[in-house]
Design an enzyme around this catalytic site. Structure first.
Site, short mmCIF file in Angstrom:
data_model
loop_
_atom_site.label_atom_id
_atom_site.label_comp_id
_atom_site.label_asym_id
_atom_site.label_seq_id
_atom_site.Cartn_x
_atom_site.Cartn_y
_atom_site.Cartn_z
CE1 TYR A 36 1.08 -0.79 4.18
CE2 TYR A 36 0.34 1.81 4.36
CZ TYR A 36 1.43 0.36 4.92
OH TYR A 36 1.60 0.68 6.46
CB CYS A 37 1.87 3.86 -1.19
SG CYS A 37 0.78 3.70 -3.36
CB THR A 38 0.58 8.67 -0.03
OG1 THR A 38 1.45 8.45 0.10
CG2 THR A 38 -0.93 9.64 0.76
#
Ligand code: ZN
Ligand code: ZN
Length: 357
Positions: free
Chosen positions: A198-200
């Protein structure tokens, strides 16, 4: 015709206050072939300037990455404009979790080589062969699976203030660095583990998931729309929130609070704190975590050296800076040896190694 931003940040802030209108902060990205990025950039600037859009937008031959704010009243027109561009029709818009009228104070639309500084040579792999997108509900299930390794694809200063429970948070300054660390630590598990990332807002995982598939990982998943869209779905569907702390964002807000947990500490005194600031010495501008009492004691600076410089008359500061190169990048890598409570994050895949024992 105006093609560039003319107002200073302060002038813009005054105008926003005066207008007294609600602004909406949102972001989106799209990988698409753009043959003439400069021309596309100019069209966007003219149209969005007329809609009072502010933000930071990158355009490249590989696509667009946009983080912006606009008056809520102009949203319909803005959306219509996006839909009129074929590759942006119905693009997913990540609406900010915490709204703030002052999230952006300038409109900057820049042509870049890449829409994310990934340090990769794209010719080596197929970026469209990406991982499986999962929504918040499926993500919650997946990360409970004992065969899952959950990886945070962001940099150290982002995961330091907030991340998913049990995530591995590589202690890296760049995206490129984390790719190698993850591949190396997981090389024995390319087939038997689920690699979930996941990321922002999802954009970094688009590249990372394709990269890991190219490197032979068989079960690659990515959180669709990142932490921002996850939070929206968790709130909308009343799902369990597995994210702790704050979501670091790249605008004046610095972060959105997702859970009440404060997982970081003031880099100067060690008290629980998760507020990022930039050192007030313009020649330094280090991004670090500082509590209110250290802020007062250090006069908004990261060190006594910076405090001394910051106390000098402006002209003297300027003379000192001459030839040193000035950085106005507010997201400069937040590291300095003299900050005693800057945490080392986990490079080692502790969870994975535990399950092997
Ligand atoms: Zn402190
Ligand atoms: Zn400093």
């Amino acid at each position: 015709m105006q093609l560039y931003n003319k107002l200073s940040a302060n002038e813009r802030a005054e105008l926003i206050k005066k207008a007294g209108k609600e602004r909406l902060t949102l972001s989106f990205y799209k990988y698409a072939r753009i043959s003439n990025p400069q021309e596309f950039r100019d069209q966007l600037f003219i149209k969005w300037h007329s809609l009072d859009v502010l933000g930071r937008i990158y355009v490249a031959t590989e696509g667009i990455n946009a983080q912006l704010s606009l008056p809520a009243d102009n949203f319909e027109n803005f959306k219509m404009h996006l839909d009129s561009i074929d590759f942006l029709e119905n693009v997913r818009l990540n609406i900010a979790v915490e709204q703030d009228n002052m999230s952006f104070l300038k409109l900057k639309v820049k042509v870049r080589d890449k829409i994310v500084a990934d340090g990769l040579n794209d010719e080596t792999f197929d970026v469209t062969n990406k991982g499986i997108h999962v929504n918040a509900e499926k993500f919650n299930d997946l990360i409970e699976d004992k065969n899952t390794v959950l990886v945070d694809m962001r940099n150290h200063y982002e995961s330091e203030i907030g991340h998913f429970k049990n995530a591995v948070t590589p202690d890296v300054d760049t995206f490129r660095e984390s790719l190698d660390i993850i591949e190396d630590d997981l090389k024995a598990h390319k087939e038997d583990k689920n690699l979930v990332m996941y990321c922002t807002g999802g954009i970094r995982c688009e590249k990372a998931s394709a990269y890991f598939k190219h490197k032979g990982f068989k079960n690659v998943y990515q959180l669709e729309g990142g932490i921002i869209e996850y939070t929206r779905q968790v709130n909308e569907k009343a799902l369990e929130n597995k994210f702790i702390g704050k979501n670091f964002v790249f605008d004046e807000r610095r972060a959105e609070r997702i859970s009440d947990d404060v997982i970081a500490q003031c880099h100067q005194c060690g008290e629980p704190c998760d507020t990022h600031v930039n050192c007030a010495n313009d020649a330094c501008h280090l991004l670090f975590i500082q509590c209110e009492s250290c802020k007062t004691e250090m006069n908004n600076c990261c060190s006594s050296t910076c405090k001394d410089i910051h106390a000098l008359p402006y002209e003297e500061q300027k003379a000192l800076r001459k030839g040193q190169g000035n950085s106005n990048d507010i997201f400069k890598k937040g590291r300095a040896d003299y900050l005693p409570y800057k945490k080392d994050l986990r490079n080692i895949f502790e969870n994975l190694n535990q399950t092997q024992d």
